[in-house]
Scaffold this motif. Structure first.
Motif, PDB file in Angstrom:
ATOM      1  N   GLY A 137       0.783  -1.228   0.000  1.00  0.00           N
ATOM      2  CA  GLY A 137       0.000   0.000   0.000  1.00  0.00           C
ATOM      3  C   GLY A 137       0.813   1.276   0.000  1.00  0.00           C
ATOM      4  O   GLY A 137       0.302   2.343   0.352  1.00  0.00           O
ATOM      5  N   ALA A 138       2.090   1.197  -0.398  1.00  0.00           N
ATOM      6  CA  ALA A 138       2.923   2.398  -0.439  1.00  0.00           C
ATOM      7  C   ALA A 138       2.382   3.368  -1.479  1.00  0.00           C
ATOM      8  O   ALA A 138       1.928   2.966  -2.564  1.00  0.00           O
ATOM      9  N   THR A 139       2.444   4.656  -1.141  1.00  0.00           N
ATOM     10  CA  THR A 139       1.919   5.685  -2.046  1.00  0.00           C
ATOM     11  C   THR A 139       3.019   6.376  -2.850  1.00  0.00           C
ATOM     12  O   THR A 139       2.726   7.343  -3.575  1.00  0.00           O
ATOM     13  N   GLU A 140       4.235   5.909  -2.711  1.00  0.00           N
ATOM     14  CA  GLU A 140       5.381   6.532  -3.403  1.00  0.00           C
ATOM     15  C   GLU A 140       5.217   6.363  -4.915  1.00  0.00           C
ATOM     16  O   GLU A 140       4.851   5.294  -5.416  1.00  0.00           O
ATOM     17  N   ARG A 141       5.484   7.440  -5.670  1.00  0.00           N
ATOM     18  CA  ARG A 141       5.423   7.377  -7.133  1.00  0.00           C
ATOM     19  C   ARG A 141       6.751   6.874  -7.676  1.00  0.00           C
ATOM     20  O   ARG A 141       7.769   6.809  -6.956  1.00  0.00           O
ATOM     21  N   VAL A 142       6.762   6.531  -8.967  1.00  0.00           N
ATOM     22  CA  VAL A 142       7.964   5.956  -9.577  1.00  0.00           C
ATOM     23  C   VAL A 142       9.149   6.895  -9.457  1.00  0.00           C
ATOM     24  O   VAL A 142      10.268   6.474  -9.128  1.00  0.00           O
ATOM     25  N   GLU A 143       8.923   8.189  -9.708  1.00  0.00           N
ATOM     26  CA  GLU A 143      10.049   9.117  -9.654  1.00  0.00           C
ATOM     27  C   GLU A 143      10.640   9.205  -8.247  1.00  0.00           C
ATOM     28  O   GLU A 143      11.841   9.455  -8.076  1.00  0.00           O
ATOM     29  N   GLY A 144       9.831   8.963  -7.219  1.00  0.00           N
ATOM     30  CA  GLY A 144      10.335   8.963  -5.844  1.00  0.00           C
ATOM     31  C   GLY A 144      11.301   7.812  -5.608  1.00  0.00           C
ATOM     32  O   GLY A 144      12.342   7.977  -4.957  1.00  0.00           O
ATOM     33  N   TYR A 145      10.937   6.630  -6.141  1.00  0.00           N
ATOM     34  CA  TYR A 145      11.827   5.473  -6.037  1.00  0.00           C
ATOM     35  C   TYR A 145      13.140   5.729  -6.788  1.00  0.00           C
ATOM     36  O   TYR A 145      14.222   5.327  -6.322  1.00  0.00           O
ATOM     37  N   VAL A 146      13.032   6.392  -7.946  1.00  0.00           N
ATOM     38  CA  VAL A 146      14.241   6.672  -8.737  1.00  0.00           C
ATOM     39  C   VAL A 146      15.168   7.627  -7.980  1.00  0.00           C
ATOM     40  O   VAL A 146      16.383   7.428  -7.907  1.00  0.00           O
ATOM     41  N   VAL A 147      14.574   8.672  -7.392  1.00  0.00           N
ATOM     42  CA  VAL A 147      15.377   9.634  -6.637  1.00  0.00           C
ATOM     43  C   VAL A 147      16.051   8.949  -5.449  1.00  0.00           C
ATOM     44  O   VAL A 147      17.229   9.199  -5.156  1.00  0.00           O
ATOM     45  N   PHE A 148      15.322   8.081  -4.762  1.00  0.00           N
ATOM     46  CA  PHE A 148      15.906   7.386  -3.617  1.00  0.00           C
ATOM     47  C   PHE A 148      17.055   6.480  -4.066  1.00  0.00           C
ATOM     48  O   PHE A 148      18.100   6.408  -3.397  1.00  0.00           O
ATOM     49  N   TYR A 149      16.862   5.804  -5.201  1.00  0.00           N
ATOM     50  CA  TYR A 149      17.941   4.958  -5.724  1.00  0.00           C
ATOM     51  C   TYR A 149      19.183   5.792  -6.049  1.00  0.00           C
ATOM     52  O   TYR A 149      20.312   5.392  -5.754  1.00  0.00           O
ATOM     53  N   LEU A 150      18.965   6.961  -6.662  1.00  0.00           N
ATOM     54  CA  LEU A 150      20.093   7.830  -6.993  1.00  0.00           C
ATOM     55  C   LEU A 150      20.798   8.321  -5.729  1.00  0.00           C
ATOM     56  O   LEU A 150      22.028   8.492  -5.715  1.00  0.00           O
TER      57      LEU A 150
END
Length: 385
Positions: A137-150
Motif C-alpha cells: 500500500g505504499a503511495t510513493e510514485r515511480v520518480e520517488g523510487y528513482v530519486v531514492f535509488y540515486l
C-alpha cells in the motif's frame, strides 16, 4: 590530570573494530529515544508502525554491523541492507535506518573485491523491495523510487571517491619514497666517489712513482710513507662518511669545508702534483653548504689533474665574496697521464655539476686551447648546510 595525548595514542592502537563499535552503539541508543521515532531513512511512504519486539531486531541489524564496516565491509553492507529492508517493509522507520547510506559509503571506500557484482546485486535487489512496498500500500510514485535509488548510488559514489583519493595519496607517497631513496643512493654514490677516487688515485700515482726510486732509499721511504698516510686518510674519511649515513649519527659531525683546502692541496703535492694555491677573501659565516661544495669541486679537479695531467703545473684559485664563492682549477697540459691511474667514468664532474646547480650556481669543465683543462664554478653562498 588525564593526559589527552596518551589517551589518543591508546585509542589509535585499538583494533579498528573496537574503534568503529561506539558509533554503531550510539546510533542504536538514539533509535530508542521517543523523540526520534519515525525519523529514519524511508522509501515508499508507508504509515509508521509502533515498536514491537521485531523492531529491536531491526535496530540491531542496522547498527551493530557498523562495527565491522572497515574490517569486513561486505558483511556490514549485507546485514545493514537486510535490516533496512525489514525496517521498510515493517514500516518502523527507526532512526537506525540512517545506517544504510553509511554502510554504502564504507563499502564504496573499503570493499576490495567484487565491487561491480555488489553494485549489480544491490541494484537488482532494490526492484523487489519497491514491488513489495507497492503491494503493502505504499503511495510513493515511480520518480520517488528513482530519486531514492540515486541517493543510495550517490552514497556509494562518495565512498568510491574516498577510496580513489586514498589510493592516489598512497601512490604519491610511494613515488615520493622511491624518489627519496634514489636521491639518497645518488648522494651516497657521490660521496663514495669523491672520497675513494681522490685517495686511491693519489695512492696509485705514488706507488707507481716508487717503482723508479729503488736507487734512492730516502726518496723511496718518503714516497711509501706518503702512500701510507694517504691510505690512513682514506680510511678516516670513509669512517667519517659511514658515521654520517647512520640514522642516529652525531649531529655535531662536520663535513669537509673550504677551510680544509690547504690540507687537500698539500696532500696532492705529496702525490707528486705541483699545485699553486691562492685565495682571495675569507669564507662568510653563512656560507654553509657552499663551503662543502667548494671543497668537493677542488678535490675532484685535483683528482682529475693527478689522473690525466700528472706532474703538470696546476693552479687553484678560490675567491670568497659576500654572496658567492668562485673556484677555478687549471692545468697547462705539459704533464702526462699517470700510467697506472684508473680511467675516469665521468661521474665526478656530473656529480659536481649537480651539486653546484642544486645551490643555484654555475659549473663548467673544458679543455684549454693549448692543452690541459680548466674547471670553473660559481657557488652562491648563504645556503645553510
Amino acid at each position: 590530570m588525564i593526559d589527552l595525548r596518551r589517551v589518543t595514542e591508546l585509542w589509535r592502537r585499538c583494533d579498528v573494530v573496537v574503534r568503529d563499535l561506539p558509533f554503531g552503539l550510539l546510533l542504536a541508543v538514539l533509535s530508542l529515544l521517543p523523540a526520534l521515532y519515525g525519523k529514519g531513512t524511508q522509501v515508499g511512504d508507508l504509515p509508521a508502525r509502533p515498536f514491537d519486539a521485531a523492531a529491536f531486531v531491526v535496530i540491531a541489524l542496522e547498527c551493530l554491523p557498523l562495527a565491522v564496516r572497515r574490517r569486513w565491509p561486505a558483511v556490514c553492507l549485507v546485514l545493514v541492507s537486510l535490516g533496512f529492508v525489514l525496517d521498510q517493509v515493517r514500516a518502523y522507520h527507526v532512526f537506525a535506518s540512517n545506517a544504510m547510506p553509511i554502510a554504502l559509503i564504507s563499502a564504496g571506500a573499503h570493499l576490495e573485491h567484487h565491487r561491480r557484482v555488489t553494485v549489480v546485486v544491490l541494484s537488482m535487489a532494490y526492484v523487489p523491495l519497491t514491488l513489495a512496498l507497492g503491494r503493502l500500500g505504499a503511495t510513493e510514485r515511480v520518480e520517488g523510487y528513482v530519486v531514492f535509488y540515486l541517493a543510495l548510488a550517490l552514497a556509494w559514489g562518495i565512498g568510491a571517491w574516498l577510496r580513489s583519493t586514498r589510493a592516489t595519496e598512497a601512490e604519491r607517497r610511494r613515488h615520493l619514497a622511491e624518489a627519496t631513496r634514489a636521491a639518497e643512493r645518488t648522494r651516497i654514490a657521490r660521496e663514495l666517489h669523491d672520497v675513494v677516487t681522490h685517495h686511491v688515485t693519489a695512492m696509485v700515482v705514488q706507488a707507481e712513482a716508487a717503482r723508479y726510486l729503488t736507487a734512492s732509499p730516502d726518496r723511496l721511504d718518503a714516497t711509501l710513507s706518503a702512500v701510507t698516510d694517504t691510505g690512513r686518510r682514506a680510511i678516516t674519511d670513509l669512517r667519517h662518511m659511514l658515521d654520517l649515513l647512520k640514522a642516529d649519527h652525531d649531529t655535531d659531525v662536520s663535513l669537509p669545508s673550504a677551510g680544509e683546502l690547504h690540507t687537500l692541496v698539500e696532500q696532492t703535492r705529496q702525490a707528486g702534483q705541483p699545485v699553486e694555491f691562492t685565495e682571495e677573501g675569507r669564507p662568510a659565516e653563512s656560507a654553509g653548504s657552499a663551503e662543502f661544495v667548494t671543497y668537493r669541486v677542488v678535490q675532484e679537479a685535483l683528482t682529475n689533474a693527478l689522473k690525466h695531467a700528472h706532474s703538470s703545473p696546476t693552479v687553484v684559485h678560490v675567491r670568497y665574496g659576500e654572496k658567492e664563492i668562485g673556484v677555478e682549477v687549471s692545468t697547462d697540459g705539459s704533464g702526462s697521464r699517470a700510467a697506472a691511474a684508473p680511467g675516469g667514468s665521468g661521474r665526478g664532474l656530473a656529480g659536481l655539476r649537480e651539486r653546484v646547480e642544486a645551490l643555484g650556481g654555475e659549473f663548467s669543465a673544458d679543455r684549454q686551447a693549448g692543452g690541459g683543462f680548466v674547471v670553473r664554478a660559481r657557488i652562491p653562498a648563504g645556503s645553510p648546510s
